[in-house]
Every structure is written in structure tokens, then in C-alpha cells.
Design a protein around this motif. Structure first.
Motif, PDB file in Angstrom:
ATOM      1  N   GLY A 100       0.626  -0.866   0.241  1.00 40.74           N
ATOM      2  CA  GLY A 100      -0.428   0.068   0.065  1.00 40.74           C
ATOM      3  C   GLY A 100       1.169   1.547   0.001  1.00 40.74           C
ATOM      4  N   GLU A 101       0.159   2.363   0.971  1.00 39.75           N
ATOM      5  CA  GLU A 101       0.504   3.448   0.284  1.00 39.75           C
ATOM      6  C   GLU A 101       2.020   3.650   2.017  1.00 39.75           C
ATOM      7  OE1 GLU A 101       0.695   6.430  -1.577  1.00 39.75           O
ATOM      8  OE2 GLU A 101      -0.993   4.630  -2.266  1.00 39.75           O
ATOM      9  N   ARG A 106      10.854   6.802   4.127  1.00 42.44           N
ATOM     10  CA  ARG A 106      11.706   5.408   4.719  1.00 42.44           C
ATOM     11  C   ARG A 106      11.406   4.468   3.373  1.00 42.44           C
ATOM     12  NH1 ARG A 106       7.125   3.341   9.215  1.00 42.44           N
ATOM     13  NH2 ARG A 106       7.647   5.611  10.858  1.00 42.44           N
ATOM     14  N   VAL A 107      11.690   4.329   2.667  1.00 42.92           N
ATOM     15  CA  VAL A 107      11.317   3.636   0.738  1.00 42.92           C
ATOM     16  C   VAL A 107      12.518   3.717   0.453  1.00 42.92           C
ATOM     17  CG1 VAL A 107      10.647   3.059  -1.272  1.00 42.92           C
ATOM     18  CG2 VAL A 107       8.478   3.516   0.182  1.00 42.92           C
ATOM     19  N   GLN A 108      12.986   5.078   0.357  1.00 46.35           N
ATOM     20  CA  GLN A 108      14.215   5.848   0.340  1.00 46.35           C
ATOM     21  C   GLN A 108      15.417   4.873   1.610  1.00 46.35           C
ATOM     22  OE1 GLN A 108      15.006   7.606  -2.743  1.00 46.35           O
ATOM     23  NE2 GLN A 108      16.671   5.865  -2.037  1.00 46.35           N
ATOM     24  N   ALA A 109      15.088   5.396   2.963  1.00 50.62           N
ATOM     25  CA  ALA A 109      15.916   4.863   3.275  1.00 50.62           C
ATOM     26  C   ALA A 109      16.075   3.452   3.536  1.00 50.62           C
ATOM     27  CB  ALA A 109      15.339   5.200   5.186  1.00 50.62           C
ATOM     28  N   ALA A 110      15.234   2.669   3.283  1.00 55.73           N
ATOM     29  CA  ALA A 110      15.532   0.780   3.224  1.00 55.73           C
ATOM     30  C   ALA A 110      16.254   0.861   2.273  1.00 55.73           C
ATOM     31  CB  ALA A 110      13.830   0.636   2.813  1.00 55.73           C
ATOM     32  N   LEU A 111      15.971   1.477   1.503  1.00 58.09           N
ATOM     33  CA  LEU A 111      16.147   0.927  -0.291  1.00 58.09           C
ATOM     34  C   LEU A 111      17.976   1.379   0.002  1.00 58.09           C
ATOM     35  CD1 LEU A 111      15.497   0.326  -3.253  1.00 58.09           C
ATOM     36  CD2 LEU A 111      15.607   2.534  -4.049  1.00 58.09           C
ATOM     37  N   PRO A 150      11.461  -4.175   7.643  1.00 54.40           N
ATOM     38  CA  PRO A 150      10.207  -4.454   9.027  1.00 54.40           C
ATOM     39  C   PRO A 150       9.758  -2.772   9.090  1.00 54.40           C
ATOM     40  CG  PRO A 150      11.851  -5.739   9.717  1.00 54.40           C
ATOM     41  CD  PRO A 150      12.318  -5.389   8.118  1.00 54.40           C
ATOM     42  N   SER A 151      10.992  -1.822   8.537  1.00 48.41           N
ATOM     43  CA  SER A 151      10.087  -0.597   9.185  1.00 48.41           C
ATOM     44  C   SER A 151       9.694  -0.277   7.218  1.00 48.41           C
ATOM     45  CB  SER A 151      11.259   0.800   8.255  1.00 48.41           C
ATOM     46  OG  SER A 151      12.344   0.261   7.447  1.00 48.41           O
ATOM     47  N   LEU A 152       9.104  -0.751   6.720  1.00 47.23           N
ATOM     48  CA  LEU A 152       8.351  -0.509   5.472  1.00 47.23           C
ATOM     49  C   LEU A 152       7.048  -1.785   5.856  1.00 47.23           C
ATOM     50  CD1 LEU A 152      10.530  -0.701   2.510  1.00 47.23           C
ATOM     51  CD2 LEU A 152       9.629   1.556   3.998  1.00 47.23           C
TER      52      LEU A 152
END
Length: 253
Positions: A100-101, A106-111, A150-152
Motif C-alpha cells: 500500500g501507501e 522510509r522507502v528511500q532509507a530502506a532502499l 520491518p520499517s516498511l
């Protein structure tokens, strides 16, 4: 408990085997080719029917719909490459489609963290069709980890990997195992089929040794992977030595 597996089977490829998987535990399935490792991994994913009772988070895995399963676990099958061309960044983004959204930061940090761990940050603008076998495998691993990061995805519990070290060189393999341990430390359980017995001896919390579809032994690596048992199963001479305070296996035939 993540998995409580009783009499998992798909005759004749896999005869009944029972085991458990705890939160944050790394479990390796080892054995010769054709021993049932991939069959077991595929059945744990919930995508392939077989015999036995697989309780996933206290509920039969057959009772989950696939969309919700995608939030709870990721299954990385043996290497395949789509026929279509897509950019690496886009491919990694597709791994998050079931979540989902998501917050862009957070997405960039995980990536950034996953791509740095697997040394693929410089591949993001390339097409997946332009990647070598080892590069493509690392991209697939990155996508799998992002799906259950986990953060995502706070619902994520499990990463299933079928021979994830295929096509990786020794440096890339070391980076992969480091990332797998990182995932486990975040509370994600990892169940994987593996051929590198020394890695299983050092990296696994639990080992299932399979042969001709049967589970020969299961438990802690040092208890399961005895010289006598490995010599019998793999039909080769094995030596076990201590080096740098760690046990190592030498295959002499």
C-alpha cells in the motif's frame, strides 16, 4: 512461533518431515540435489499444495489469502528473469506493491540500506536485461528483503529463500549472509535451501539435513553435520578442522 510444521510431504519428492521455526531464527535446508529442499521451501510459501499441517503464526497456511500472505512473508524461488525489460529501480518498487501507501523517506532509507549492503546502488538506472547473473540475483535478493523490511512492513515475519547464493561470487555471497543475519536481528525468520555446508555450519541456527526426500537429521548445525553423516549422505570424504576458533569442513574427494 512462526512455523509449526507437522508431516510436511509431497510424495515422492518429500516424505513427511516435522519442525518448528522461531522468530528471528535462521534455518538452513541442506542435502544433495533432488533431496527435497526446494519442494519444502515452496510448500512453506503457501503457493503449492501438499500433505501435512503447516501452522503459520498459529493459523493454517491454507487459510490465508495470497494478498495477505504477501505482507507476512516473501518467497524467492530459484533464479528466473522476466522476458520483459524494466529498470532495476522500478523492479525494486514492484516488491512494495502489496504494502500500500508508504512514506517516501522510509522507502528511500530502506532502499539505500539494502542496495548498499548488496552493492547494487550503481545498478538502479539499468535494465534488468542488462545485468549479469550475479547482479540479477542480488537485485532479486534486494527486492525480497524490501518486501519484508520491518520499517516498511511491520506485519512481516518470514523470508523464504531457495538457493539464494546461486550465481554469486564469494564476496557477494558474504554480503548476502551478512544481510540475512541483519534481517534475523530485526526479527525476521529466514528459511533457506543452501549448498555451502561451511556457511550452514557457521550461519544457521538450525539445520534440516535431507536426502532422497527424507529428513535424516535436524537440530543445531554442529550436532546434525557430523563427519560420518555428511560422508554417508554426500558420498565423499569429509574432514572437520578448527581454524580461527571456528569449525570448517574440508571435502577431500
Amino acid at each position: 512461533m512462526i512455523f509449526d510444521v507437522k508431516n510436511l510431504a509431497m510424495s515422492p519428492r518429500l516424505l513427511p518431515v516435522s519442525f518448528t521455526v522461531e522468530a528471528g531464527e535462521i534455518v538452513h535446508l541442506i542435502g544433495p540435489n533432488g533431496s527435497g529442499k526446494s519442494t519444502a521451501i515452496s510448500m512453506l510459501s503457501g503457493l503449492f499444495a501438499g500433505d501435512g499441517d503447516v501452522q503459520f503464526l498459529g493459523k493454517s497456511i491454507d487459510d490465508y489469502d495470497l494478498h495477505f500472505l504477501a505482507r507476512l512473508r516473501c518467497y524467492l524461488a530459484q533464479q528466473d528473469r522476466p522476458a520483459f525489460a524494466v529498470g532495476v529501480y522500478h523492479y525494486l518498487s514492484l516488491a512494495l506493491s502489496a504494502l500500500g501507501e508508504l512514506d517516501a523517506d522510509r522507502v528511500q532509507a530502506a532502499l539505500d540500506e539494502v542496495c548498499q549492503a548488496l552493492n547494487i546502488a550503481d545498478k538502479l538506472t539499468r535494465s534488468i536485461q542488462q545485468l549479469s547473473g550475479g547482479e540479477w540475483q542480488r537485485v532479486r535478493l534486494a527486492a525480497a528483503c524490501l518486501q519484508v523490511w520491518p520499517s516498511l512492513n511491520p506485519d512481516a515475519k518470514l523470508l523464504l529463500l531457495d538457493e539464494p547464493a546461486a550465481a554469486l561470487d564469494i564476496g557477494q555471497e558474504a554480503a548476502m549472509y551478512k544481510l540475512i543475519r541483519m534481517m534475523a536481528e530485526k526479527g525476521i525468520s529466514v528459511v533457506m535451501a543452501n549448498h555451502d555446508l561451511n556457511r550452514s555450519l557457521r550461519e544457521a541456527d538450525k539445520v534440516l539435513l535431507l536426502n532422497n526426500g527424507s529428513c535424516v537429521a535436524k537440530g543445531k548445525p554442529e550436532e546434525v553435520m557430523t563427519v560420518e553423516r555428511l560422508e554417508q549422505i554426500f558420498v565423499t570424504r569429509v574432514q572437520r578442522i578448527e581454524h580461527g576458533g571456528k569449525s570448517c569442513l574440508l571435502f577431500t574427494d
